[in-house]
Motif scaffolding. Structure first.
Motif, PDB file in Angstrom:
ATOM      1  N   SER A  98       0.836  -1.198   0.000  1.00  0.00           N
ATOM      2  CA  SER A  98       0.000   0.000   0.000  1.00  0.00           C
ATOM      3  C   SER A  98       0.870   1.247   0.000  1.00  0.00           C
ATOM      4  O   SER A  98       1.799   1.362   0.806  1.00  0.00           O
ATOM      5  N   ILE A  99       0.582   2.188  -0.934  1.00  0.00           N
ATOM      6  CA  ILE A  99       1.360   3.418  -1.052  1.00  0.00           C
ATOM      7  C   ILE A  99       0.430   4.601  -0.796  1.00  0.00           C
ATOM      8  O   ILE A  99      -0.492   4.859  -1.558  1.00  0.00           O
ATOM      9  N   GLY A 100       0.674   5.313   0.271  1.00  0.00           N
ATOM     10  CA  GLY A 100      -0.212   6.427   0.598  1.00  0.00           C
ATOM     11  C   GLY A 100      -1.540   5.926   1.130  1.00  0.00           C
ATOM     12  O   GLY A 100      -1.723   4.751   1.422  1.00  0.00           O
ATOM     13  N   ARG A 101      -2.489   6.833   1.215  1.00  0.00           N
ATOM     14  CA  ARG A 101      -3.780   6.476   1.836  1.00  0.00           C
ATOM     15  C   ARG A 101      -4.947   6.598   0.862  1.00  0.00           C
ATOM     16  O   ARG A 101      -6.102   6.612   1.264  1.00  0.00           O
ATOM     17  N   ASN A 102      -4.622   6.677  -0.444  1.00  0.00           N
ATOM     18  CA  ASN A 102      -5.686   6.919  -1.421  1.00  0.00           C
ATOM     19  C   ASN A 102      -5.863   5.782  -2.417  1.00  0.00           C
ATOM     20  O   ASN A 102      -6.345   5.993  -3.528  1.00  0.00           O
ATOM     21  N   GLY A 103      -5.454   4.581  -2.012  1.00  0.00           N
ATOM     22  CA  GLY A 103      -5.727   3.412  -2.836  1.00  0.00           C
ATOM     23  C   GLY A 103      -4.625   2.982  -3.775  1.00  0.00           C
ATOM     24  O   GLY A 103      -4.760   1.979  -4.473  1.00  0.00           O
ATOM     25  N   ASP A 104      -3.507   3.708  -3.817  1.00  0.00           N
ATOM     26  CA  ASP A 104      -2.397   3.297  -4.687  1.00  0.00           C
ATOM     27  C   ASP A 104      -1.710   2.069  -4.107  1.00  0.00           C
ATOM     28  O   ASP A 104      -1.446   1.990  -2.907  1.00  0.00           O
ATOM     29  N   VAL A 105      -1.404   1.123  -4.984  1.00  0.00           N
ATOM     30  CA  VAL A 105      -0.689  -0.073  -4.562  1.00  0.00           C
ATOM     31  C   VAL A 105       0.477  -0.326  -5.509  1.00  0.00           C
ATOM     32  O   VAL A 105       0.483   0.122  -6.654  1.00  0.00           O
ATOM     33  N   GLY A 106       1.466  -1.044  -5.024  1.00  0.00           N
ATOM     34  CA  GLY A 106       2.618  -1.387  -5.847  1.00  0.00           C
ATOM     35  C   GLY A 106       3.275  -2.643  -5.312  1.00  0.00           C
ATOM     36  O   GLY A 106       3.144  -2.975  -4.127  1.00  0.00           O
ATOM     37  N   TRP A 107       3.981  -3.336  -6.192  1.00  0.00           N
ATOM     38  CA  TRP A 107       4.694  -4.541  -5.789  1.00  0.00           C
ATOM     39  C   TRP A 107       6.005  -4.096  -5.130  1.00  0.00           C
ATOM     40  O   TRP A 107       7.082  -4.160  -5.694  1.00  0.00           O
ATOM     41  N   VAL A 108       5.879  -3.596  -3.899  1.00  0.00           N
ATOM     42  CA  VAL A 108       7.008  -2.970  -3.224  1.00  0.00           C
ATOM     43  C   VAL A 108       6.824  -3.059  -1.711  1.00  0.00           C
ATOM     44  O   VAL A 108       5.699  -3.097  -1.200  1.00  0.00           O
ATOM     45  N   GLU A 109       7.922  -3.136  -1.016  1.00  0.00           N
ATOM     46  CA  GLU A 109       7.950  -2.883   0.422  1.00  0.00           C
ATOM     47  C   GLU A 109       9.006  -1.816   0.639  1.00  0.00           C
ATOM     48  O   GLU A 109       9.952  -1.680  -0.147  1.00  0.00           O
ATOM     49  N   TYR A 110       8.835  -1.031   1.678  1.00  0.00           N
ATOM     50  CA  TYR A 110       9.704   0.139   1.805  1.00  0.00           C
ATOM     51  C   TYR A 110       9.872   0.583   3.249  1.00  0.00           C
ATOM     52  O   TYR A 110       9.104   0.213   4.142  1.00  0.00           O
ATOM     53  N   LEU A 111      10.909   1.373   3.454  1.00  0.00           N
ATOM     54  CA  LEU A 111      11.116   2.112   4.686  1.00  0.00           C
ATOM     55  C   LEU A 111      11.135   3.587   4.341  1.00  0.00           C
ATOM     56  O   LEU A 111      11.924   4.019   3.490  1.00  0.00           O
ATOM     57  N   LEU A 112      10.258   4.363   4.944  1.00  0.00           N
ATOM     58  CA  LEU A 112      10.277   5.809   4.773  1.00  0.00           C
ATOM     59  C   LEU A 112      10.790   6.406   6.074  1.00  0.00           C
ATOM     60  O   LEU A 112      10.236   6.161   7.144  1.00  0.00           O
ATOM     61  N   LEU A 113      11.889   7.188   5.966  1.00  0.00           N
ATOM     62  CA  LEU A 113      12.566   7.697   7.149  1.00  0.00           C
ATOM     63  C   LEU A 113      12.710   9.211   7.084  1.00  0.00           C
ATOM     64  O   LEU A 113      12.864   9.788   6.006  1.00  0.00           O
ATOM     65  N   ASN A 114      12.654   9.840   8.242  1.00  0.00           N
ATOM     66  CA  ASN A 114      12.937  11.263   8.341  1.00  0.00           C
ATOM     67  C   ASN A 114      14.435  11.455   8.099  1.00  0.00           C
ATOM     68  O   ASN A 114      15.253  10.706   8.633  1.00  0.00           O
ATOM     69  N   ALA A 115      14.810  12.434   7.305  1.00  0.00           N
ATOM     70  CA  ALA A 115      16.221  12.637   6.978  1.00  0.00           C
ATOM     71  C   ALA A 115      16.982  13.420   8.038  1.00  0.00           C
ATOM     72  O   ALA A 115      18.186  13.648   7.895  1.00  0.00           O
ATOM     73  N   LYS A 116      16.315  13.826   9.107  1.00  0.00           N
ATOM     74  CA  LYS A 116      17.008  14.567  10.171  1.00  0.00           C
ATOM     75  C   LYS A 116      17.874  13.617  10.998  1.00  0.00           C
ATOM     76  O   LYS A 116      17.463  12.493  11.299  1.00  0.00           O
ATOM     77  N   PRO A 117      19.063  14.045  11.397  1.00  0.00           N
ATOM     78  CA  PRO A 117      20.005  13.168  12.101  1.00  0.00           C
ATOM     79  C   PRO A 117      19.472  12.576  13.395  1.00  0.00           C
ATOM     80  O   PRO A 117      19.844  11.472  13.772  1.00  0.00           O
ATOM     81  N   GLU A 118      18.589  13.304  14.096  1.00  0.00           N
ATOM     82  CA  GLU A 118      18.126  12.821  15.404  1.00  0.00           C
ATOM     83  C   GLU A 118      16.940  11.870  15.309  1.00  0.00           C
ATOM     84  O   GLU A 118      16.366  11.470  16.319  1.00  0.00           O
ATOM     85  N   SER A 119      16.567  11.470  14.115  1.00  0.00           N
ATOM     86  CA  SER A 119      15.373  10.641  13.924  1.00  0.00           C
ATOM     87  C   SER A 119      15.619   9.200  14.364  1.00  0.00           C
ATOM     88  O   SER A 119      16.754   8.723  14.444  1.00  0.00           O
ATOM     89  N   ASP A 120      14.515   8.503  14.650  1.00  0.00           N
ATOM     90  CA  ASP A 120      14.585   7.094  15.042  1.00  0.00           C
ATOM     91  C   ASP A 120      14.554   6.204  13.809  1.00  0.00           C
ATOM     92  O   ASP A 120      13.681   6.343  12.957  1.00  0.00           O
ATOM     93  N   TYR A 121      15.525   5.283  13.717  1.00  0.00           N
ATOM     94  CA  TYR A 121      15.600   4.341  12.612  1.00  0.00           C
ATOM     95  C   TYR A 121      15.636   2.916  13.165  1.00  0.00           C
ATOM     96  O   TYR A 121      15.929   2.705  14.345  1.00  0.00           O
ATOM     97  N   PRO A 122      15.348   1.926  12.317  1.00  0.00           N
ATOM     98  CA  PRO A 122      15.524   0.542  12.749  1.00  0.00           C
ATOM     99  C   PRO A 122      16.956   0.282  13.187  1.00  0.00           C
ATOM    100  O   PRO A 122      17.894   0.977  12.780  1.00  0.00           O
TER     101      PRO A 122
END
Length: 326
Positions: A98-122
């Motif tokens: 699922s991509i976004g909240r408006n019904g778009d789908v794709g054959w994909v899995e992803y990580l979306l991360l904040n680019a700020k240095p202090e952000s929480d990542y896996p």
């Protein structure tokens, strides 16, 4: 991966467009060597003609690229239960199909991360993502300043300062397009498996790096899709919608998509350089020549981001902000 039923596969498929019957008119993707003095004029031409180009001698250390790709491969190879600890994305985190909240789908899995240095990542991503993003952002700012130089814009950092601002709303995304064996039958029938549907990037500039698996396509002006040959040693640069507005349409935000396949896995990493949320986006006065009209209404990045977030991928997001010129 769990076998998919045919009805489920159908939602990821599109008919393959007719190939360009004249190979002589298929354009070459601009290749720009950032170490050469003449790169400035080539960059401007690429932004005007394509909105998309490839750069070499980019200065991003290979060790940063390799470390991040290694960790990304490990993460996406983890059990679903591990990956889902970092989801669903809101807006940051792990997403799947699922991509976004408006019904778009794709054959994909992803990580979306904040680019700020202090952000929480896996786990294991923290320092590696920061090193990579810092280096890629430096390269993106160099490109933006070279563009400003060639266009005689003052100050030289008129574009790059928006990425360097502490409040810059930049994001980093890692996409994994896994193999889909169930797709092979459809591939023979002239259909494509949509990994990430057609769209433009709303930010100022996007910096993409992928492994050696093909899949990225850009939309040409004649309406045909052109496959971009993979190159894991180089970076691909996209003009974003915001840069198109700031140049009053001189630079083009190209529509692009990713198609997946049945046998090969594709991994891509994209830095989206965005301005602060409160930044006003409008054509630069210093670029307006004579009686030239502004093609766009002024808006803040927050307003545009919110509008884009509420749209479908393929929508003409800038359409709502275009001026009607009498």
């Amino acid at each position: 991966m769990v076998a998919l039923s045919k009805p489920l596969i159908e939602q990821f498929l599109v008919k393959q467009s007719k190939p360009n019957i004249n190979p002589l008119i298929i354009p070459d993707i601009p290749l720009i060597d950032l170490s050469k003095p003449e790169s400035k004029q080539h960059l401007v031409k690429a932004c005007q003609d394509f909105g998309f180009f490839k750069v070499v001698n980019h200065g991003v250390p290979s060790k940063f690229i390799n470390k991040l790709e290694t960790e990304a491969v490990k993460f996406f190879a983890s059990p679903v239960s591990i990956k889902e600890r970092f989801g669903p994305p809101n807006p940051f985190g792990y997403g799947n199909k699922s991509i976004g909240r408006n019904g778009d789908v794709g054959w994909v899995e992803y990580l979306l991360l904040n680019a700020k240095p202090e952000s929480d990542y896996p786990e294991n991503f923290q320092g590696i993502v920061n090193d990579y993003v810092t280096s890629v952002k430096t390269m993106a700012c160099e490109i933006l300043e070279l563009l400003a130089d060639e266009m005689k814009l003052q100050p030289r950092n008129v574009f790059s300062k928006l990425l360097m601002d502490e409040q810059s709303d930049s994001v980093f995304r890692v996409n994994h397009y896994p193999p889909c064996p169930e797709f092979q039958e459809n591939e023979k029938n002239g259909r494509k498996l949509v990994g990430f549907g057609e769209h433009t990037d709303p930010q100022i500039i996007s910096v993409l790096r992928s492994n050696n698996t093909s899949g990225l396509e850009i939309l040409l002006r004649d309406g045909s899709w052109m496959s971009v040959p993979p190159d894991s040693e180089s970076f691909f640069i996209n003009v974003g919608d915001s840069l198109q507005v700031m140049t009053n349409g001189r630079f083009k935000s190209v529509k692009h998509r990713v198609v997946a396949n049945g046998t090969k896995s594709r991994l891509s990493m994209i830095y989206f350089g965005g301005p602060p949320l409160s930044e006003k986006i409008a054509p630069l006065p210093s670029l307006m020549q004579g009686e030239e009209d502004s093609l766009y209404k002024e808006f803040t990045w927050f307003e545009y981001k919110k509008s884009a977030f509420n749209s479908r991928l393929a929508d003409n997001r800038l359409g709502l902000f275009e001026k009607i010129i009498a």
